[in-house]
Each structure stands twice: as C-alpha cells, then as structure tokens.
Write an enzyme that holds these catalytic residues in place. Structure first.
Site, short mmCIF file in Angstrom:
data_model
loop_
_atom_site.label_atom_id
_atom_site.label_comp_id
_atom_site.label_asym_id
_atom_site.label_seq_id
_atom_site.Cartn_x
_atom_site.Cartn_y
_atom_site.Cartn_z
N ASP A 187 32.84 8.02 10.40
CA ASP A 187 32.28 8.21 11.73
C ASP A 187 31.25 7.14 12.05
O ASP A 187 30.51 6.71 11.16
CB ASP A 187 31.63 9.60 11.80
CG ASP A 187 31.37 10.04 13.23
OD1 ASP A 187 31.96 9.45 14.15
OD2 ASP A 187 30.57 10.97 13.42
N HIS B 78 35.60 -0.67 15.12
CA HIS B 78 36.77 -0.24 14.34
C HIS B 78 37.21 -1.35 13.38
O HIS B 78 37.59 -1.08 12.24
CB HIS B 78 37.91 0.14 15.28
CG HIS B 78 37.60 1.31 16.16
ND1 HIS B 78 37.10 2.50 15.67
CD2 HIS B 78 37.72 1.49 17.51
CE1 HIS B 78 36.92 3.36 16.67
NE2 HIS B 78 37.29 2.77 17.78
N LEU C 287 45.78 5.20 -7.69
CA LEU C 287 45.00 5.87 -6.64
C LEU C 287 45.94 6.33 -5.55
O LEU C 287 46.81 5.58 -5.13
CB LEU C 287 43.95 4.91 -6.04
CG LEU C 287 43.19 5.44 -4.81
CD1 LEU C 287 42.24 6.56 -5.21
CD2 LEU C 287 42.42 4.31 -4.11
#
Length: 310
Positions: free
Chosen positions: A86, A103, A197
């Site tokens: 956020d 972004h 991962l």
C-alpha cells in the site's frame, strides 16, 4: 543477483532526472508516464534527482552471501509471508508525480522482497497487487496497472525459472484482460515445478469472494451427492479456497505498508491466526531494513493459537 528489467525509460523521465528539485512545474512531469515503463535502476536515479534523495545503499541490487542478518533465527522464520503493498500513489503524489510513477517504483520493492525471501528460506510470499474493489479507480490507472503486471511477469519469467520461483495467481481472473490472463496461465505452467519460493499474486482478489466461491463449490458437491453435510469442516473449506495452490495456504506473517491498520478484504479466512505487522513506510520505500524489522518482531512473538503457555 538479478535486478528487475523493464523497458527503457521515456524522454520524460530522462528530463526529470536532470531537474534539481520537486519545485519545477508538475504538469510536464505528468505527461507520458501512463505509457512508459522504466527500469528500476534508471527510475531510482530519476526519482532521486527529482527529490534530492539518494537511493539507499544496496537498494537497486542485493549482495552478500545469502546469510541471515544478525538477530534473525532460521528456525523461527515464517513459512508464508503475505504483504499488502500500500502507498504507491501517495509516494508519487508527495513527489509531484502521477500515480503511475509510484506503481513503477513499487515494482522495485517487490523484486527486492522476492530476492530476500528466497535467500532467507521463506517458502511462500503472497502479494496483494490489485483488489476487487480497485476496479473503481480511474480507467487510465487501471489500464496502466494491467499493462504493468503483464510486462513485469513476462520479463521476470527467465529470472523466476533460474531462481526457482513458482507463480500462482489468485483472484477473479475472468475480469482481467485476455492478454494478462494468458500471461499468468503461461507463467504458472512454466514455473509449476519450481520449488525454492512460491510467489502468489492476488489480482482482482476479494477475501469475502474467496470464501463465497468455496461455499458454492461445497454446496454443489452436497447437492450432487458427492458430500454429506457432516463432511463439511474447516479443513474442507480451506481446501476449496484459492490458496489451496500452496503447501502453506495460511500466512504466518502479514505485513501492511503505509500506516493503514486494516485488512482491506484480504485473505480473511487464511489470516485468522497470522501475526500482523503494520509499518508506516509507503510501499516504494519498503526495503531490506523494514523487512528485517518485521521478521524480528515476528520472531519475538509467542504464537499460542488460543492455548495457555506456562
């Protein structure tokens, strides 16, 4: 260590890099960013020049032998970390830049976090990239994000294969552009055998919808005679949630950046016993130091799951 690769910066950002401060007129800064995708290193230098702030040491590239930082214990690392990323738009707004720039900068933080999770033995990383509620944002911003997701996944596939990263998409994929749907399908297929991962990307995701779709699936099975009412359990519901794509579907640690203190409809079932860590840093400013702080906090907690520990 590999850095995130995205297409070359626009002339607009090259101009921005030469400007001494954020006091220059903002209008010319805004033009063209929704159609430009910049490399993380060049982007960082541009933003540093625009704000008179130098990048943190090691911000653009990770180094070291892969050992844990002092104070962290490998036997106490979370198996699954979830992150609500956020603050991108606020980060950009404070610098007189459009939301797109925030972004783009946030991608840099994500690349660093992926590398740290791999190096430190965290098995699953889930990132909340776009919520089902985010569709109401301005059309230009939404289109930019969809394009950014597509390009980043395409460009990172080679790295993911080399680094052993497995991709899983959760969320209402039918709402995504067809080209982005295909990119995710291809990425999931190509990386399905990777095991170092697992990166779960939540796009067009709603925790409430996740639970509703699981209930509908179970209801159909009961209706068709494949299940009895007595067969319904927490475990069964959990297996019908979208995170069933993971060996560890429930996060041990949730991190939310930007100082907001809420879950925002993210993994509501799966976070029932997660440890929560809220950090004031905006997502593009979240780096190695902030992640270490979150992990140290996690390792100092006593997870009782309702039991009393003497």
């Amino acid at each position: 260590m590999h850095s995130l690769r995205v297409p070359a910066p626009s002339e607009h950002l090259d101009t921005l890099a030469r400007r001494p401060s954020v006091d220059a007129p903002a209008g010319s800064r805004a033009r063209g960013l929704y159609s430009s995708f910049v490399s993380s290193a060049r982007l960082g230098r541009s933003f540093a020049a625009a704000t008179d702030v130098a990048p943190r040491e090691g911000e653009w590239e990770l180094g070291g032998a892969g050992g844990l930082p002092a104070g962290l214990r490998r036997d106490a690392m979370p198996r699954h970390v979830a992150v609500i990323m956020d603050g991108n738009a606020r980060w950009a707004r404070r610098r007189g830049l459009p939301a797109a720039a925030g972004h783009e900068a946030g991608v840099r933080s994500l690349r660093e976090l992926i590398d740290l999770c791999r190096e430190w033995g965290i098995g699953v990383l889930t990132v909340f990239a776009f919520s089902s509620e985010n569709w109401v944002r301005p059309k230009a911003e939404v289109q930019f994000l969809m394009g950014l997701f597509e390009r980043v996944i395409k460009m990172e596939l080679e790295n993911f294969m080399r680094e052993g990263v497995k991709i899983c998409l959760i969320g209402d994929s039918l709402k995504l552009p067809k080209s982005l749907q295909k990119v995710f399908v291809d990425a999931e297929e190509m990386t399905k055998n990777n095991s170092r991962l697992q990166l779960i990307v939540a796009v067009s995701y709603s925790g409430k919808h996740d639970i509703v779709q699981a209930c509908k699936t179970i209801a159909h099975k009961v209706k068709d005679g494949h299940l009895e009412l007595e067969d319904i359990s927490e475990g069964l519901i959990g297996r019908e949630l979208e995170t069933s794509c993971s060996e560890y579907p429930c996060p041990d640690l949730l991190i939310r950046t930007s100082g907001e203190l809420r879950l925002s409809n993210f993994m509501l079932w799966q976070l029932a016993y997660a440890e929560l860590f809220f950090v004031p840093a905006l997502w593009p400013d979240f780096g190695k130091a902030e992640f270490i702080e979150a992990l140290l906090s996690y390792q100092q907690r006593q997870r009782r799951y309702g039991a009393r520990v003497s």
